[in-house]
Motif scaffolding. Structure first.
Motif, mmCIF file in Angstrom:
data_model
loop_
_atom_site.group_PDB
_atom_site.id
_atom_site.type_symbol
_atom_site.label_atom_id
_atom_site.label_comp_id
_atom_site.label_asym_id
_atom_site.label_seq_id
_atom_site.Cartn_x
_atom_site.Cartn_y
_atom_site.Cartn_z
ATOM 1 N N ALA A 20 1.019 -1.168 0.579
ATOM 2 C CA ALA A 20 0.015 -0.326 -0.408
ATOM 3 C C ALA A 20 0.781 1.156 -0.049
ATOM 4 C CB ALA A 20 -1.043 0.161 1.005
ATOM 5 N N ASP A 39 10.019 3.204 7.367
ATOM 6 C CA ASP A 39 8.990 1.867 7.155
ATOM 7 C C ASP A 39 10.605 1.336 8.721
ATOM 8 O OD1 ASP A 39 7.987 -0.808 6.135
ATOM 9 O OD2 ASP A 39 9.099 -1.121 7.762
ATOM 10 N N ARG A 40 9.679 1.037 9.850
ATOM 11 C CA ARG A 40 9.891 0.760 11.003
ATOM 12 C C ARG A 40 11.524 -0.261 10.926
ATOM 13 N NH1 ARG A 40 5.299 -2.960 14.211
ATOM 14 N NH2 ARG A 40 5.383 -4.414 12.307
ATOM 15 N N ARG A 45 12.792 -6.782 4.047
ATOM 16 C CA ARG A 45 12.916 -6.851 4.761
ATOM 17 C C ARG A 45 11.262 -8.303 4.632
ATOM 18 N NH1 ARG A 45 8.069 -6.631 3.836
ATOM 19 N NH2 ARG A 45 6.459 -5.057 4.212
ATOM 20 N N GLY A 50 1.446 -15.233 2.209
ATOM 21 C CA GLY A 50 0.808 -16.419 1.537
ATOM 22 C C GLY A 50 1.614 -16.147 0.104
ATOM 23 N N GLY A 52 1.007 -15.029 -2.387
ATOM 24 C CA GLY A 52 0.058 -15.548 -3.004
ATOM 25 C C GLY A 52 -0.127 -13.888 -4.275
ATOM 26 N N ARG A 101 7.320 -11.982 0.197
ATOM 27 C CA ARG A 101 6.999 -11.227 0.031
ATOM 28 C C ARG A 101 8.046 -9.921 0.221
ATOM 29 N NH1 ARG A 101 2.255 -8.871 1.879
ATOM 30 N NH2 ARG A 101 3.470 -7.031 1.912
ATOM 31 N N PHE A 125 7.307 4.925 13.359
ATOM 32 C CA PHE A 125 6.465 6.369 13.537
ATOM 33 C C PHE A 125 5.779 5.905 15.252
ATOM 34 C CE2 PHE A 125 1.604 6.725 14.048
ATOM 35 C CZ PHE A 125 1.223 8.049 14.047
ATOM 36 N N GLU A 293 -3.835 -2.552 4.283
ATOM 37 C CA GLU A 293 -4.801 -2.952 5.058
ATOM 38 C C GLU A 293 -4.937 -1.724 7.183
ATOM 39 O OE1 GLU A 293 -2.837 -7.566 6.436
ATOM 40 O OE2 GLU A 293 -4.067 -7.684 7.407
ATOM 41 N N THR A 298 -8.042 -5.952 3.777
ATOM 42 C CA THR A 298 -7.914 -7.360 3.587
ATOM 43 C C THR A 298 -9.140 -7.967 2.899
ATOM 44 O OG1 THR A 298 -5.247 -7.155 4.419
ATOM 45 C CG2 THR A 298 -6.657 -9.157 4.212
ATOM 46 N N GLU A 304 -6.688 -12.737 1.694
ATOM 47 C CA GLU A 304 -6.264 -11.874 -0.020
ATOM 48 C C GLU A 304 -5.686 -10.674 0.174
ATOM 49 O OE1 GLU A 304 -4.240 -14.224 -1.893
ATOM 50 O OE2 GLU A 304 -5.299 -15.851 -0.891
ATOM 51 N N GLY A 305 -4.881 -9.462 0.461
ATOM 52 C CA GLY A 305 -4.999 -8.375 0.223
ATOM 53 C C GLY A 305 -4.338 -8.022 -0.397
ATOM 54 N N ILE A 306 -3.132 -7.722 -1.150
ATOM 55 C CA ILE A 306 -2.059 -7.169 -1.522
ATOM 56 C C ILE A 306 -2.599 -6.574 -2.423
ATOM 57 C CG2 ILE A 306 0.272 -7.552 -2.584
ATOM 58 C CD1 ILE A 306 0.674 -10.058 -1.593
#
Ligand SMILES: Cc1cc2nc3c(=O)[nH]c(=O)nc-3n(C[C@H](O)[C@H](O)[C@H](O)COP(=O)(O)OP(=O)(O)OC[C@H]3O[C@@H](n4cnc5c(N)ncnc54)[C@H](O)[C@@H]3O)c2cc1C
Length: 406
Positions: A20, A39-40, A45, A50, A52, A101, A125, A293, A298, A304-306
């Protein structure tokens, strides 16, 4: 970026470099805005997933001009193989892919940097910076030992399913996740010839969720189980132990057993929460948009949420870029309208979550689809999003899906 800097100024601060946040940063940097992406974690990373990529993710990557680059590294697949509790099987044709990922997110982050976004990591953050009237004016970030102020005209919060950042930003409406999922990576070249599609498995022993095996190429597999919180009686049963579910998956699905017992685990299985159904978060407040997310992007039924994370990141970026000279209300309204337009699709997946709660319905669904090509075609249409979501987002819609002339 110099360590001597105590603070940063930018047009847009994007917090979180998952699909996102990076999609949003790519769009905004290409539109000529000064973007700070943070990013933290240092990248590359890992991210518990999954791995997919379903059609909506491939479409979002195509919008970003990155589909070819991703597909050149991913393991492609042309089928989703659905396994019903009594052994019925259904192969749904679709353009699918699997990419770890660690690689996907690094590719997206690098594309944002190539487009001109500045990169800051590890930068966690902590809290929004606020104008006197309460408008968000950027964020306080912990950067190593130092605390930095990143001042921005707009801030996009894309921090994923962890509720802590949402609470700190004052946009959390529900702390509890919608579900949990656990995945492991296994190397098992002997199974490569036997598993070529993405497998999803429903069974009474996995009730409330499902199991999956996604082939990542080179004899490497992503295997996992997920559980979605149901409603009423289902919710009252409480959340199961995910490691026990993974053990149950091996007992009821022979390929899962073969992978886990014959393969070499690549690290310990890891679990993570899911935030689904575009619920539980305020999508915006003056000066801040919530994407991915973090906004619940998601799907409940499948986890599924990518794809939708990238879509929401793109929508946030477009709202900011298009309304560059507009007021807060216009930007927030434009963004929220885009998310609300996706609601019927999310509502359909919420309804379909009944299949997770009552796996025997999958027996009927698979039986029906195998007898009637029109039903199978409609299911494939849900997967590739060519099926009108408005027609599915009700019990009648679900019934029509199963009837040949519906
Ligand atoms: C086990 C499991 C399996 C899944 N399988 C699939 C699948 O196969 N296909 C699919 O499409 N989806 C799948 N999902 C869902 C998918 O992982 C998410 O929908 C997707 O990652 C959401 O993207 P995002 O960019 O919104 O958030 P994320 O990918 O979670 O990225 C958020 C980023 O924000 C950073 N961050 C968090 N807090 C802070 C902070 N305070 N400060 C700075 N940075 C912060 C994180 O480090 C992270 O890099 C799965 C999820 C799980 C848990």
């Amino acid at each position: 970026m110099s360590d001597a800097c105590a603070s940063f100024d930018c047009d847009v601060l994007v917090i979180g470099a998952g699909p996102a946040g990076s999609a949003c940063a790519i769009l905004l940097a290409r539109a000529g805005l000064d973007v700070l992406l943070c990013d933290r974690h240092e990248f590359p990373r890992d991210k518990v997933c999954g791995d997919g990529l379903i059609p909506d993710a491939l479409q979002a990557l195509a919008r970003l001009g990155l589909a070819d680059a991703v597909l050149a590294r991913a393991a492609p697949a042309s089928r989703l193989d659905c396994f019903a509790p009594r052994g019925g099987q259904l192969a749904l044709p679709a353009q699918l892919a699997v990419l770890a990922r660690r690689e996907l997110d690094e590719l997206l982050r690098q594309a944002a940097v190539d487009a001109g976004a500045r990169w800051l990591a590890p930068a966690r953050f902590e809290a929004p910076l606020l104008h006197a009237d309460g408008r968000v004016a950027g964020a306080r970030l912990r950067h190593g030992e130092a605390v930095r102020q990143a001042r921005a005209r707009w801030t996009v919060l894309a921090t994923g399913a962890d509720a802590k950042a949402l609470e700190a930003a004052g946009v959390c409406r529900r702390r509890a996740p919608s579900g949990m999922a656990l995945r492991g990576h296994v190397h098992c070249p002997a199974m490569a010839a036997h598993i070529s599609g993405l497998q999803v498995v429903w069974h009474r022993a996995l009730r409330g969720g499902y199991g999956w095996i996604f082939p990542g190429g080179g004899g490497r597999f992503n295997i996992g189980v997920g559980y979605m919180h149901g409603q009423g009686r289902e919710q009252a049963r409480g959340a199961p132990n995910l490691r026990e579910l993974l053990a149950a998956f091996q007992q009821v699905h022979e390929p899962a057993r073969a992978l886990m017992q014959g393969g070499t685990p690549l690290g310990e299985p890891k679990g993570a929460p899911l935030r689904c159904s575009l619920a539980g978060t305020a999508f915006s407040r003056p000066g801040l948009l919530v994407a991915g997310e973090a906004a619940g992007s998601t799907y409940l039924f499948t986890g599924e949420g990518i794809g939708k994370a990238m879509e929401s990141g793109l929508a946030a970026g477009e709202a900011i870029a298009r309304q560059r000279h507009g007021g807060d209300a216009q930007v927030c309204a434009a963004y929220e309208a885009e998310l609300l337009a996706l609601k019927p699709r999310f509502a359909a997946y919420e309804l379909a979550n009944r299949f997770n709660e009552r796996p025997w319905m999958v027996d009927f669904l698979v039986w029906r689809a195998r007898r009637c090509p029109a039903v199978a075609a409609r299911l494939a249409g849900v997967l590739d999003e060519s099926q009108d979501p408005g027609r599915l987002a009700s019990a009648q819609g679900l019934l029509r899906l199963l009837l040949p002339l519906g």
